[in-house]
Design an enzyme around this catalytic site. Structure first.
Site, PDB file in Angstrom:
ATOM      1  N   LYS B 108       0.477  -1.406   0.524  1.00  0.00           N
ATOM      2  CA  LYS B 108      -0.284  -0.110  -0.229  1.00  0.00           C
ATOM      3  C   LYS B 108       1.368   1.086   0.025  1.00  0.00           C
ATOM      4  O   LYS B 108       1.351   1.135   1.581  1.00  0.00           O
ATOM      5  CB  LYS B 108      -1.042   0.284   1.028  1.00  0.00           C
ATOM      6  CG  LYS B 108      -1.424   0.969   0.970  1.00  0.00           C
ATOM      7  CD  LYS B 108      -3.258   0.539   2.233  1.00  0.00           C
ATOM      8  CE  LYS B 108      -3.726   2.752   2.378  1.00  0.00           C
ATOM      9  NZ  LYS B 108      -3.682   3.447   3.496  1.00  0.00           N
ATOM     10  N   GLY B 169      -7.726   9.550   9.512  1.00  0.00           N
ATOM     11  CA  GLY B 169      -7.676   9.855  10.854  1.00  0.00           C
ATOM     12  C   GLY B 169      -8.847  11.396  11.234  1.00  0.00           C
ATOM     13  O   GLY B 169      -9.559  11.125  12.529  1.00  0.00           O
ATOM     14  N   ALA B 195      -9.673   6.626   4.107  1.00  0.00           N
ATOM     15  CA  ALA B 195      -9.424   7.432   5.016  1.00  0.00           C
ATOM     16  C   ALA B 195     -10.265   8.122   4.993  1.00  0.00           C
ATOM     17  O   ALA B 195     -11.043   8.508   3.929  1.00  0.00           O
ATOM     18  CB  ALA B 195      -7.751   8.480   4.079  1.00  0.00           C
ATOM     19  N   GLY B 196     -10.624   8.294   6.058  1.00  0.00           N
ATOM     20  CA  GLY B 196     -11.548   9.155   6.642  1.00  0.00           C
ATOM     21  C   GLY B 196     -13.168   8.786   7.074  1.00  0.00           C
ATOM     22  O   GLY B 196     -14.504   9.276   7.675  1.00  0.00           O
ATOM     23  N   ASN B 217      -9.539   1.774   9.169  1.00  0.00           N
ATOM     24  CA  ASN B 217      -8.899   1.929  10.962  1.00  0.00           C
ATOM     25  C   ASN B 217      -9.214   2.695  12.281  1.00  0.00           C
ATOM     26  O   ASN B 217     -10.005   2.133  13.038  1.00  0.00           O
ATOM     27  CB  ASN B 217      -7.306   2.606  10.336  1.00  0.00           C
ATOM     28  CG  ASN B 217      -6.424   1.906  11.945  1.00  0.00           C
ATOM     29  OD1 ASN B 217      -6.312   1.550  12.876  1.00  0.00           O
ATOM     30  ND2 ASN B 217      -4.818   2.424  10.964  1.00  0.00           N
ATOM     31  N   THR B 218      -8.980   3.297  11.974  1.00  0.00           N
ATOM     32  CA  THR B 218      -9.253   4.477  13.013  1.00  0.00           C
ATOM     33  C   THR B 218     -11.034   4.582  13.392  1.00  0.00           C
ATOM     34  O   THR B 218     -10.927   4.391  15.059  1.00  0.00           O
ATOM     35  CB  THR B 218      -8.764   6.496  12.834  1.00  0.00           C
ATOM     36  OG1 THR B 218      -7.914   6.680  12.006  1.00  0.00           O
ATOM     37  CG2 THR B 218      -9.279   6.815  14.840  1.00  0.00           C
TER      38      THR B 218
END
Lengths: 381, 273
Positions: B108, B169, B195-196, B217-218
């Site tokens: 990645k 994040g 992301a986001g 993830n976050t």
């Protein structure tokens, strides 16, 4: 482009507390509530002014909740661990608060590169991969060749090597960066010109302006981490925090590829230094307040706490915005192998072993992070 | 448009990246968890088959690394990311290190010179992608939601494109929705929205507009109950995908019973007199 000297001068942030004390006194609970309702993590002087004001002391729980949430969002439930490695206590400066002060008659020592590698190996055995090389102003011995050679040797076992030493030139930082050192911490100690002059009466460090401009050179040399700090206890902490925030904001805008972190060292007892002479010592409540306020203004900045602080306080502060702490530190060269009677730079207040600190972090629901960098970033191997 | 008539069809609606069939359209990142065990539980509950790992965070050459050893490689494809790389050279160096250590040639690609918002550098990402593809890597690049860059990366031979929904994040959801729609419309490679994504509904929304997969993830790691949140994302991704494949009804801002502007045309199609 105007530099940080002009920015601080125009705002009166290098000229003592008088101008600002009145403004701090005028901050109302409304102002604090407005600051807390703004998007967390963005900086403005006005917002920080409100969050570190006396009025904000009534809002510490709200600030803590918000700071904790933001830190977990940006950094996760993690705390990075690092260890300082002191290389020399010989010094040509005469800082009034420091145990290594040149007029302090004490036993001093310096490590050869081999001895330093030996100390570092003890730290690697404890699990550290993030090491901070610390030295007093002992340029004759701890020079860039020494540091480059040591960094090269440490790269085997350490994923991140950074330094906290006397200030250098842009060319010196570029050389150290090429040798695999990727972060530099350099405290201004105080942004108040008058106080600076008093506390640094002699030696190269007595030049306020060259000290203030040094982080520009660090970032311009490509260093990834630029650590800033004020020594809390020398002057009014509120004005110092405004100044350091302005300094950081300036660096972030100008050197957008370098990451800024903040340390919050409070004055500690040291050999021949009596802390009762300092009028501006900072209490726990205000220390927590400034840490949370900085988090709420700088979402992604590293916030660093050393073993200057006691165990109980550190256990609480890691939940309020701190992202990186040291553990098991020794503040004299050779201190890890215990083969020295040399003077400490300051007394530490958290004597737990790295394993005990890591266990405490886990117990609080966080992951101790020993590695957050890789030597492959800087060194081809 | 894919229309499914049976459950079996849905099961066979597999994501294919670089010729490899992937059973789950949810990719999961491993940063920010409170412990390797909590991470492992969340991975399990997410149903994911691809797990990203930041090279900066793990000791990739050490099998006993606490995070790596918590990721069952029989279950998950380990996808190393180059998070923290400032330029193409660093990203290439890290990719090679990961391949040498793991034998896995998937990477990645993240080139994020800004240490605060970790936004991807389009110029250096494209440069690194070209180098890595030539060196037989399967490249999954993290990019801003930039349709032209997505096409250029595809032309360079990347296996996917991974545009961001909002800054990493930030949990802000699909702030880049219109650009994502263009990327999805034009893509010949899988589009993984990365992301986001802060809530399962964000992930569902990305899948509803036609993303092939999402990476989270976050939102999982920073939840109070990461494994339950992982399960929630699993459901949302499936729901969003199903909704997309069902051909959702068109949306309208008002009821459409009358035709104020075209009523004069009448029912019959004949010339007016």
């Amino acid at each position: 482009m105007i530099d940080i000297r002009t920015i601080l001068a125009e705002k009166g942030l290098d000229a003592g507390a008088q101008n600002w004390q009145k403004r701090f006194g005028q901050v109302s609970s409304n102002d604090v509530e407005r600051a807390l309702s703004e998007s967390a993590g963005y900086y403005s002087l006005k917002k920080l002014l409100a969050l570190i004001s006396p009025a904000a002391e009534d809002y510490l729980e709200e600030m803590a909740q918000s700071a904790q949430q933001l830190t977990i969002q940006r950094f996760g439930r993690t705390i990075r661990l690092y260890a300082p490695l002191y290389l020399s206590s010989y010094c040509i400066n005469s800082c009034r608060y420091c145990g290594f002060n040149r007029i302090n008659e004490c036993e001093r020592t310096r490590l050869t590169v081999e001895q330093a590698v030996g100390e570092a190996e003890l730290l690697a055995d404890e699990g550290f991969t993030d090491i901070l090389l610390v030295s007093s102003e002992d340029r004759e011995f701890i020079n860039t060749d020494y540091l480059a050679e040591l960094a090269g040797k440490l790269r085997e076992k350490f994923s991140s090597v950074s330094i906290e030493i006397y200030q250098g030139s842009g060319a010196e930082y570029a050389k150290l960066f090429a040798a695999g050192i990727e972060g530099v911490t350099l405290y201004q100690e105080t942004y108040d010109r008058k106080a600076y002059r008093y506390y640094h009466p002699a030696g190269p460090k007595s030049d306020y302006d060259s000290r203030l401009l040094c982080p520009d050179g660090i970032a311009a040399a490509g260093m990834r981490e630029v650590g800033l700090g004020v020594l809390l206890g020398l002057t009014d902490w509120r004005v110092e925090i405004l100044a350091i925030a302005e300094h950081a904001h300036y660096l972030m805008k100008r050197y957008w590829q370098s990451h800024v972190s903040f340390s919050f060292p409070r004055l500690r007892p040291a050999s021949d230094v009596n802390d009762s002479q300092f009028r501006y010592l900072v209490g726990d409540k205000n220390l927590a307040q400034m840490i949370m306020a900085m988090r709420l203004c700088f979402a992604d900045a590293g916030l660093v706490l050393s073993t200057r602080e006691n165990a109980k306080l550190r256990d609480h502060l890691i939940k309020l915005g701190i992202t990186r702490i040291s553990a098991g530190s020794r503040t004299s060269p050779g201190g890890y192998s215990g083969r020295t009677n040399a003077v400490e730079q300051f007394e530490i207040d958290d004597n737990r072993s790295p394993a005990q600190v890591a266990a405490m972090i886990k117990k609080q629901g966080f992951k101790p992070v020993w590695k957050d960098w890789d030597r492959a970033f800087t060194i081809d191997y | 448009m894919i229309i499914f008539s049976t459950a079996r069809d849905e099961m066979e609606d597999k994501l294919v990246i670089a010729g490899r069939k992937i059973g789950s359209r949810l990719l999961v990142g491993t940063g920010k968890f409170a412990s390797p065990q909590i991470m492992a539980d969340a991975l399990e509950k997410s149903g994911t088959e691809i797990v990203t790992v930041a090279l900066r965070r793990v000791d990739i050459e050490n099998e006993n690394d606490d995070m790596l050893s918590a990721i069952d490689r029989n279950k998950y494809l380990l996808l190393a990311n180059t998070s923290g790389a400032r330029d193409a050279d660093e990203a290439v160096r890290l990719s090679k290190l990961a391949r040498a250590a793991t034998g896995i040639n998937w990477v990645k690609l993240e080139v994020t010179p800004d240490p605060y918002y970790l936004l991807p550098d389009p110029v250096e990402t494209l440069k690194a992608a070209e180098i890595l593809v030539k060196d037989d890597f399967v490249v999954l690049p993290y990019i801003n939601a930039d349709p032209i860059l997505a096409k250029k990366l595809e032309d360079a031979g990347t296996a996917t494109v991974m545009p961001l929904a909002s800054p990493i994040g930030s949990n802000q959801g699909l702030k880049t929705r219109s650009a994502l729609e263009i990327i999805i419309e034009q893509a010949n490679v899988p589009v993984v929205v990365d992301a986001g994504l802060g809530l399962p509904s964000h992930a569902a929304e990305a899948m509803e507009i036609g993303a092939d997969a999402v990476l989270v993830n976050t939102a999982i790691a920073a939840a109070d109950e990461p494994s339950q949140m992982a399960a929630a994302f699993k459901l949302a991704v499936r729901a969003g995908r199903m909704a997309y494949t069902c051909g959702p009804a068109a949306r309208s801002k008002r009821a459409s019973a009358s035709s104020p502007l075209t009523g004069f045309l009448g029912d019959k199609n004949q010339a007016s007199k």
